[in-house]
Motif scaffolding. Structure first.
Motif, short mmCIF file in Angstrom:
data_model
loop_
_atom_site.label_atom_id
_atom_site.label_comp_id
_atom_site.label_asym_id
_atom_site.label_seq_id
_atom_site.Cartn_x
_atom_site.Cartn_y
_atom_site.Cartn_z
N ALA A 166 0.83 -1.20 0.00
CA ALA A 166 0.00 0.00 0.00
C ALA A 166 0.87 1.25 0.00
O ALA A 166 0.55 2.24 -0.68
CB ALA A 166 -0.93 0.00 1.21
N SER B 44 2.28 1.76 -3.50
CA SER B 44 1.22 2.22 -4.38
C SER B 44 0.94 3.71 -4.16
O SER B 44 0.77 4.48 -5.11
CB SER B 44 -0.05 1.40 -4.13
N ALA B 45 0.90 4.11 -2.90
CA ALA B 45 0.66 5.52 -2.58
C ALA B 45 1.81 6.39 -3.08
O ALA B 45 1.59 7.49 -3.59
CB ALA B 45 0.47 5.69 -1.07
N ARG B 46 3.04 5.92 -2.95
CA ARG B 46 4.18 6.68 -3.46
C ARG B 46 4.12 6.84 -4.98
O ARG B 46 4.42 7.90 -5.52
CB ARG B 46 5.49 6.01 -3.05
N ALA C 106 1.37 6.91 -6.66
CA ALA C 106 0.28 7.85 -6.89
C ALA C 106 0.72 9.29 -6.67
O ALA C 106 0.28 10.20 -7.38
CB ALA C 106 -0.91 7.51 -5.99
N VAL C 107 1.62 9.51 -5.71
CA VAL C 107 2.17 10.86 -5.51
C VAL C 107 2.89 11.29 -6.79
O VAL C 107 2.67 12.40 -7.29
CB VAL C 107 3.14 10.91 -4.30
N ALA D 272 -2.84 11.22 -2.08
CA ALA D 272 -1.79 10.19 -2.12
C ALA D 272 -0.81 10.38 -0.96
O ALA D 272 -0.40 9.40 -0.33
CB ALA D 272 -1.07 10.23 -3.46
N ARG D 273 -0.44 11.62 -0.68
CA ARG D 273 0.46 11.87 0.44
C ARG D 273 -0.19 11.48 1.77
O ARG D 273 0.48 11.00 2.68
CB ARG D 273 0.91 13.33 0.46
N ARG E 183 -2.22 8.95 2.09
CA ARG E 183 -2.09 7.48 2.15
C ARG E 183 -0.68 7.07 2.51
O ARG E 183 -0.47 6.10 3.25
CB ARG E 183 -2.53 6.86 0.82
N VAL E 184 0.33 7.80 2.01
CA VAL E 184 1.72 7.53 2.40
C VAL E 184 1.85 7.69 3.92
O VAL E 184 2.41 6.82 4.60
CB VAL E 184 2.72 8.45 1.67
N GLU F 87 -0.47 7.51 6.26
CA GLU F 87 -1.20 6.43 6.96
C GLU F 87 -0.39 5.14 6.95
O GLU F 87 -0.32 4.43 7.95
CB GLU F 87 -2.56 6.19 6.31
N LEU G 251 -6.09 0.82 4.35
CA LEU G 251 -5.28 0.87 3.14
C LEU G 251 -5.26 -0.38 2.27
O LEU G 251 -4.88 -0.31 1.11
CB LEU G 251 -3.82 1.20 3.52
#
Length: 95
Positions: A31, A34-36, A38-39, A54-55, A57-58, A60, A91
């Motif tokens: 997760a 994936s978030a990185r 997306a950033v 996205a940040r 989620r990073v 979290e 996540l």
């Protein structure tokens, strides 16, 4: 003794909580990556709202892994478990 920090290229980083079961830790790392990604995609697209999401989620994922927030070695076993379980719920989609 469990190491609390790791060093990468001379920089000290907080280590992942070693008490997180490997399956949960792997899901949280997935997760996080994936978030990185997306950033990066949001930055390339110039999409501020997507970047902020996205940040978030990073953040979290890093908190769930114990790499940010209250240090895992200062938390009780129950607090540690609640932290990573919350991260997995937020996540990680069910398999």
């Amino acid at each position: 003794m469990v190491e609390r920090y790791i060093t990468i290229n001379g920089r000290k980083w907080r280590a992942t909580d070693p008490e997180i079961p490997e399956d949960a830790a792997a899901r949280l790392r997935k997760a996080l990556m994936s978030a990185r990604r997306a950033v990066g995609a949001a930055l390339r697209a110039g999409d501020g709202a997507a970047e902020r999401a996205a940040r978030g989620r990073v953040q979290e994922a890093k908190v769930a892994l114990g790499e940010r927030g209250t240090p895992w070695w200062e938390q009780s076993a129950g607090e540690r478990r609640a932290r990573w379980e919350r991260g997995v719920r937020l996540l990680c989609p069910p398999d």
